[in-house]
Design an enzyme around this catalytic site. Sequence first.
Site, PDB file in Angstrom:
ATOM      1  N   ARG A 187       0.813  -1.219   0.000  1.00  0.00           N
ATOM      2  CA  ARG A 187       0.000   0.000   0.000  1.00  0.00           C
ATOM      3  C   ARG A 187       0.850   1.274   0.000  1.00  0.00           C
ATOM      4  O   ARG A 187       0.348   2.356  -0.305  1.00  0.00           O
ATOM      5  CB  ARG A 187      -0.935   0.000   1.205  1.00  0.00           C
ATOM      6  CG  ARG A 187      -2.075  -1.014   1.090  1.00  0.00           C
ATOM      7  CD  ARG A 187      -2.829  -1.146   2.404  1.00  0.00           C
ATOM      8  NE  ARG A 187      -3.307   0.138   2.893  1.00  0.00           N
ATOM      9  CZ  ARG A 187      -3.717   0.346   4.149  1.00  0.00           C
ATOM     10  NH1 ARG A 187      -3.711  -0.656   5.021  1.00  0.00           N
ATOM     11  NH2 ARG A 187      -4.154   1.531   4.521  1.00  0.00           N
TER      12      ARG A 187
ATOM     13  N   GLY B   7       0.785 -15.386   8.391  1.00  0.00           N
ATOM     14  CA  GLY B   7       0.134 -14.750   9.525  1.00  0.00           C
ATOM     15  C   GLY B   7       1.095 -14.358  10.636  1.00  0.00           C
ATOM     16  O   GLY B   7       2.262 -14.749  10.666  1.00  0.00           O
ATOM     17  N   THR B   8       0.552 -13.587  11.584  1.00  0.00           N
ATOM     18  CA  THR B   8       1.380 -13.049  12.667  1.00  0.00           C
ATOM     19  C   THR B   8       1.888 -14.126  13.618  1.00  0.00           C
ATOM     20  O   THR B   8       3.016 -14.063  14.104  1.00  0.00           O
ATOM     21  CB  THR B   8       0.592 -11.995  13.450  1.00  0.00           C
ATOM     22  OG1 THR B   8      -0.686 -12.548  13.832  1.00  0.00           O
ATOM     23  CG2 THR B   8       0.365 -10.743  12.614  1.00  0.00           C
TER      24      THR B   8
ATOM     25  N   ASP C  62       6.523  -1.432  11.821  1.00  0.00           N
ATOM     26  CA  ASP C  62       5.852  -0.315  11.149  1.00  0.00           C
ATOM     27  C   ASP C  62       5.104   0.586  12.127  1.00  0.00           C
ATOM     28  O   ASP C  62       4.177   1.289  11.747  1.00  0.00           O
ATOM     29  CB  ASP C  62       4.904  -0.823  10.066  1.00  0.00           C
ATOM     30  CG  ASP C  62       3.795  -1.725  10.616  1.00  0.00           C
ATOM     31  OD1 ASP C  62       3.771  -1.976  11.839  1.00  0.00           O
ATOM     32  OD2 ASP C  62       2.948  -2.184   9.815  1.00  0.00           O
TER      33      ASP C  62
ATOM     34  N   GLY D  24      -9.677  -5.177  16.080  1.00  0.00           N
ATOM     35  CA  GLY D  24     -10.134  -6.208  17.003  1.00  0.00           C
ATOM     36  C   GLY D  24     -10.473  -5.594  18.347  1.00  0.00           C
ATOM     37  O   GLY D  24      -9.776  -4.697  18.829  1.00  0.00           O
TER      38      GLY D  24
ATOM     39  N   ASN E  97      -7.336  -3.707  20.081  1.00  0.00           N
ATOM     40  CA  ASN E  97      -6.069  -4.421  20.160  1.00  0.00           C
ATOM     41  C   ASN E  97      -5.014  -3.749  19.296  1.00  0.00           C
ATOM     42  O   ASN E  97      -5.222  -3.514  18.102  1.00  0.00           O
ATOM     43  CB  ASN E  97      -6.274  -5.865  19.691  1.00  0.00           C
ATOM     44  CG  ASN E  97      -5.001  -6.669  19.722  1.00  0.00           C
ATOM     45  OD1 ASN E  97      -4.158  -6.480  20.592  1.00  0.00           O
ATOM     46  ND2 ASN E  97      -4.853  -7.584  18.774  1.00  0.00           N
TER      47      ASN E  97
ATOM     48  N   ASN F 241       0.978   2.079   7.038  1.00  0.00           N
ATOM     49  CA  ASN F 241       0.756   1.156   5.937  1.00  0.00           C
ATOM     50  C   ASN F 241       0.630   1.842   4.580  1.00  0.00           C
ATOM     51  O   ASN F 241       0.652   1.175   3.552  1.00  0.00           O
ATOM     52  CB  ASN F 241      -0.515   0.340   6.192  1.00  0.00           C
ATOM     53  CG  ASN F 241      -0.379  -0.535   7.423  1.00  0.00           C
ATOM     54  OD1 ASN F 241       0.405  -1.471   7.434  1.00  0.00           O
ATOM     55  ND2 ASN F 241      -1.130  -0.204   8.463  1.00  0.00           N
TER      56      ASN F 241
ATOM     57  N   ASN G 216      37.448  22.163  -2.769  1.00  0.00           N
ATOM     58  CA  ASN G 216      37.922  21.023  -1.990  1.00  0.00           C
ATOM     59  C   ASN G 216      37.974  19.707  -2.751  1.00  0.00           C
ATOM     60  O   ASN G 216      38.444  18.712  -2.224  1.00  0.00           O
ATOM     61  CB  ASN G 216      37.032  20.835  -0.757  1.00  0.00           C
ATOM     62  CG  ASN G 216      35.577  20.608  -1.115  1.00  0.00           C
ATOM     63  OD1 ASN G 216      35.080  21.123  -2.114  1.00  0.00           O
ATOM     64  ND2 ASN G 216      34.872  19.846  -0.306  1.00  0.00           N
TER      65      ASN G 216
ATOM     66  N   ARG H 208      45.232  37.091  -9.373  1.00  0.00           N
ATOM     67  CA  ARG H 208      44.356  37.474 -10.477  1.00  0.00           C
ATOM     68  C   ARG H 208      45.178  38.198 -11.539  1.00  0.00           C
ATOM     69  O   ARG H 208      46.262  38.723 -11.265  1.00  0.00           O
ATOM     70  CB  ARG H 208      43.237  38.385  -9.980  1.00  0.00           C
ATOM     71  CG  ARG H 208      43.704  39.681  -9.369  1.00  0.00           C
ATOM     72  CD  ARG H 208      42.594  40.403  -8.620  1.00  0.00           C
ATOM     73  NE  ARG H 208      43.031  41.712  -8.158  1.00  0.00           N
ATOM     74  CZ  ARG H 208      42.427  42.388  -7.200  1.00  0.00           C
ATOM     75  NH1 ARG H 208      41.387  41.862  -6.588  1.00  0.00           N
ATOM     76  NH2 ARG H 208      42.848  43.592  -6.837  1.00  0.00           N
TER      77      ARG H 208
END
Length: 450
Positions: free
Chosen positions: A20, A85-86, A110, A142, A171, A228, A370, A424
């Site tokens: 995303r 999955g987690t 994230d 959740g 959650n 995200n 430089n 110069r």
Amino acid sequence: MTSQTRARAAIILAAGQGTRMKSPLPKVLHPVGGRAILDHAIDAAEALGCERIVVVVGVHSPEVRAHVAKRLGDAAIAVQDPPLGTGHAVRAAEPALAGFEGEVVVTYGDVPLLKAADIEPVFGSAGVTVIGFEARDPGAYGRLIIDGETLTAITEAKEASPEVLAVTACNSGVMAAPARLLFSLLAEVRNDNAKGEYYLTDVVELARKADHPTRAVFAAEDAVMGVNAQGELAQAEALFQKVQRETFLAAGVTMSAPDTVYFAWDTEIGGGTVIEPFVVFGPGARIEGGARIRSFSHIEGARVASGAEVGPYARLRPGADLSTGVKVGNFVEVKNVKLGEGAKANHLAYLGDGAVGAGANIGAGTIFCNYDGFNKARTEVGDGAFIGSNSSLVAPVTIGAGAIVASGSVITKDVPADALAFGRARQAFKPDAGAAFREKAKAAKAAGKD
């Protein structure tokens, strides 16, 4: 490092693809406050005193793996392949924590605004603890179902009744438990769901069934926000800057338009400093109290001493070191140069790689040459020296104390102390040649139009 009674470890989940974000840069490497989001998560784990930190990465982002290896070493890397999955991601870290008997906290790569102080309350339980937050708009989060001091369930929004959807306690996904308990519960998690994934949240129900304590502690919603998409990255940056501005104002830094000043994660500014509108601090800026930073200046990797003044429209790059009373004015760029007490470069100059002595004056249009296309070299300007406007100092070169460089000079050899240097061509002129040239040019232009 915080005080603690049991050893701690952290598992940071950073295996998401971040599609995303619509960016070639992996999601967790996008910056907030000039620092990768993932580094903010690692910072929090280190501040908690975690003796082991494991970052779970995916095979699709070798840049993330390389980033973790550079900071923490290869032993801190766990690979989730394929992504299931987690819960599956946390289990991927289990071999890296073999033999660890302390408490483990699971956080996310994230979530850049979550600090050690927000996470600290999850430790100290014999069971499972999650971090919740009171959501302004609970939406698809959740829900945490809490009875007294007990977390009885985490219910996903799509499975919730109208009564549960009315709950605003949500959650965050952050969870902690003793290592042995966490991995034993994860071994029981099943993937009999629509996505065929193993969910970390199932650990709470399994812990309840086995009569292990389950509880929730709370953090601010802004602290647990995940990034995200680009809009959320911008929101996280805005929240980060808000906290930084409030912190510096409380410490005695004067800002007439704080919303226009931007700070990095490690910016240091002493009380009594004045910061005018539209100033940007990149990483590594250290401003001592009593300095003045004028509008539209950019400072990164530089030190500014008390009583020094920068800008407007000045740029200090890494290695710039301004002593007391130094003045770096409009459209002056300084890189890897120390300016001694009271030195001045007021206008339109580039000072790169070298040193400027106390009380020296750098005229408008001066350039430290430089770089020869292959190597960098230093320019040394002694105390009290005067560099005339539009001068080019071709490094390596030294201008002695008290020396004067005439305006328009190109200096390629060292100048002794108190000498007057010219570099110069001698000026010459031809009487009336200007008028003759002008008439000839006019005639040629008129002929061209015909």
